[in-house]
Design an enzyme around this catalytic site. Structure first.
Site, mmCIF file in Angstrom:
data_model
loop_
_atom_site.group_PDB
_atom_site.id
_atom_site.type_symbol
_atom_site.label_atom_id
_atom_site.label_comp_id
_atom_site.label_asym_id
_atom_site.label_seq_id
_atom_site.Cartn_x
_atom_site.Cartn_y
_atom_site.Cartn_z
ATOM 1 C CB CYS A 59 -1.256 -0.254 1.274
ATOM 2 S SG CYS A 59 -2.237 0.963 1.413
ATOM 3 C CG HIS A 66 -3.168 -2.820 4.045
ATOM 4 N ND1 HIS A 66 -2.295 -2.282 4.799
ATOM 5 C CD2 HIS A 66 -3.901 -2.464 2.909
ATOM 6 C CE1 HIS A 66 -2.847 -1.253 4.784
ATOM 7 N NE2 HIS A 66 -3.358 -0.820 4.077
ATOM 8 C CD GLU A 82 -0.127 -5.186 6.247
ATOM 9 O OE1 GLU A 82 -0.707 -3.906 6.311
ATOM 10 O OE2 GLU A 82 -0.286 -5.559 5.098
#
Length: 223
Positions: free
Chosen positions: A91, A198, A200
């Site tokens: 990002c 994202h 994560e």
């Protein structure tokens, strides 16, 4: 601060730094800590860069990350690092790795560069316009029905590929607002990896594993 995943054999640990100036850095550390033979290191000073094999630049606010890096004397060291060492930007991190950034705030956007791409900041709008899209991701998903759950939050989009050395790894598979299906959302150029979303923020660690494979391959080539 160091976080180490449990080693399953005698393989040498790979030290992956996570830039910890702003944004979703702890989420990356949490995933890396689950992977075998990986040591996650929070990077806040330029001295930390000499202790790691690779770096993740997390999502957050790209202008803020660049400003804090500059004020802390880290920006130029980061620019040098990403030229030769495996680095993954998610990002905001993708924005910082891009050579060209559009839709910037007044005053422009300082970048690290390295990826021969152009990106638009905040392609999809504000926080309330966040969404999840399921994607095929080269080298990660394995079949037509195997998809990666990609979370987009104030995300950029890759608007042009400016070198034949850049490989497209993932595209949107459905249009989102004014953004067409097939818009590029993940690329790789040699030792650099960039994702507009994202990974994560999901329980799926496969892209983190893929990045560690890139790092390991590069380290082995130097032996």
């Amino acid at each position: 601060m160091v976080h180490t995943g449990e080693s399953q054999d005698n393989t040498q640990q790979v030290r992956v730094g996570v830039l910890a100036l702003q944004g979703a850095f702890l989420e990356h550390v949490n995933i890396l800590s689950r992977l075998p033979n990986v040591t996650a290191v929070l990077v806040r000073r330029k001295e930390h860069l000499s202790t790691i094999d690779a770096l993740i630049i997390p999502g957050g606010e790209s202008t803020t990350i660049a400003l804090v890096a500059e004020r802390s004397g880290l920006l130029n060291s980061l620019k040098d690092f990403v030229q030769t060492k495996p680095t993954w930007g998610t990002c905001a991190g993708l924005i910082l790795l891009a050579n060209e950034v559009n839709k910037t705030k007044k005053g422009g956007q300082k970048v690290l560069g390295g990826l021969d791409i152009a990106v638009n900041r905040n392609q999809f709008g504000s926080q309330i316009d966040s969404f999840e899209a399921r994607l095929h991701f080269a080298h990660v998903t394995t079949s037509d029905t195997d998809l990666f759950p990609a979370v987009f939050i104030r995300a950029p989009i890759i608007t042009s590929i400016n070198s034949p050395d850049v490989t497209v790894l993932a595209k949107l598979e459905h249009s989102v607002g004014q953004t067409d299906a097939s818009a590029v959302v993940a690329v790789q150029q040699g030792h650099l990896l960039g994702t507009a979303f994202h990974p994560e923020l999901t329980d799926d660690d496969r892209i983190h594993r893929y990045f560690v494979q890139i790092v390991t391959q590069i380290l082995n080539e130097k032996l």
